[in-house]
Motif scaffolding. Structure first.
Motif, PDB file in Angstrom:
ATOM      1  N   LYS A  10     103.478 -43.256 -12.488  1.00 23.21           N
ATOM      2  CA  LYS A  10     103.116 -44.683 -12.369  1.00 23.21           C
ATOM      3  C   LYS A  10     102.346 -44.709 -11.412  1.00 23.21           C
ATOM      4  O   LYS A  10     101.452 -45.723 -11.299  1.00 23.21           O
ATOM      5  CB  LYS A  10     104.266 -45.650 -12.706  1.00 23.21           C
ATOM      6  N   GLN A  13      98.753 -43.490 -11.553  1.00 23.26           N
ATOM      7  CA  GLN A  13      98.250 -44.396 -12.202  1.00 23.26           C
ATOM      8  C   GLN A  13      97.852 -45.689 -11.553  1.00 23.26           C
ATOM      9  O   GLN A  13      96.481 -45.984 -11.479  1.00 23.26           O
ATOM     10  CB  GLN A  13      98.750 -44.591 -13.349  1.00 23.26           C
ATOM     11  N   LYS A  17      93.799 -46.645 -10.278  1.00 24.83           N
ATOM     12  CA  LYS A  17      93.234 -47.917 -10.770  1.00 24.83           C
ATOM     13  C   LYS A  17      92.747 -48.530  -9.517  1.00 24.83           C
ATOM     14  O   LYS A  17      91.625 -49.102  -9.635  1.00 24.83           O
ATOM     15  CB  LYS A  17      94.386 -48.356 -11.634  1.00 24.83           C
ATOM     16  N   GLN A  39      94.061 -41.459 -12.321  1.00 25.55           N
ATOM     17  CA  GLN A  39      94.440 -42.198 -13.419  1.00 25.55           C
ATOM     18  C   GLN A  39      94.867 -41.144 -14.544  1.00 25.55           C
ATOM     19  O   GLN A  39      95.921 -40.981 -15.151  1.00 25.55           O
ATOM     20  CB  GLN A  39      93.679 -42.992 -13.755  1.00 25.55           C
ATOM     21  N   SER A  40      94.155 -40.317 -14.748  1.00 24.65           N
ATOM     22  CA  SER A  40      94.035 -39.137 -15.801  1.00 24.65           C
ATOM     23  C   SER A  40      95.275 -38.330 -15.509  1.00 24.65           C
ATOM     24  O   SER A  40      95.940 -37.971 -16.162  1.00 24.65           O
ATOM     25  CB  SER A  40      92.800 -38.251 -16.111  1.00 24.65           C
ATOM     26  N   GLY A  42      97.976 -39.025 -13.783  1.00 24.46           N
ATOM     27  CA  GLY A  42      99.110 -39.821 -13.934  1.00 24.46           C
ATOM     28  C   GLY A  42      99.498 -39.953 -15.475  1.00 24.46           C
ATOM     29  O   GLY A  42     100.635 -39.849 -15.743  1.00 24.46           O
ATOM     30  N   ASP A  43      98.410 -40.059 -16.107  1.00 24.27           N
ATOM     31  CA  ASP A  43      98.540 -40.499 -17.721  1.00 24.27           C
ATOM     32  C   ASP A  43      99.119 -38.858 -18.144  1.00 24.27           C
ATOM     33  O   ASP A  43      99.982 -39.038 -19.078  1.00 24.27           O
ATOM     34  CB  ASP A  43      97.054 -40.494 -18.439  1.00 24.27           C
TER      35      ASP A  43
END
Length: 57
Positions: A10, A13, A17, A39-40, A42-43
């Motif tokens: 989290k 991400q 962001k 972000q990727s 973290g995803d």
């Protein structure tokens, strides 16, 4: 342990962001791209943790 990794996902991400948003605001394409990459990452980490949870239960 799993909660720690979920929190890290989290955090990555959110950090990505923020970096993407700042990059767009100042017109820095490199920063925007780095933010998307974070972000990727973290995803992917979050998806891995969710998959591990699904097999545990």
């Amino acid at each position: 342990m799993a909660g720690d990794k979920k929190a890290k996902a989290k955090m990555e991400q959110a950090k990505g962001k923020a970096k993407e948003t700042v990059g767009r605001a100042v017109g820095n394409e490199r920063m925007t791209t780095e933010g998307r990459a974070e972000q990727s990452k973290g995803d992917a980490r979050q998806a891995k943790e969710k998959a591990k949870d699904a097999f545990r239960h």
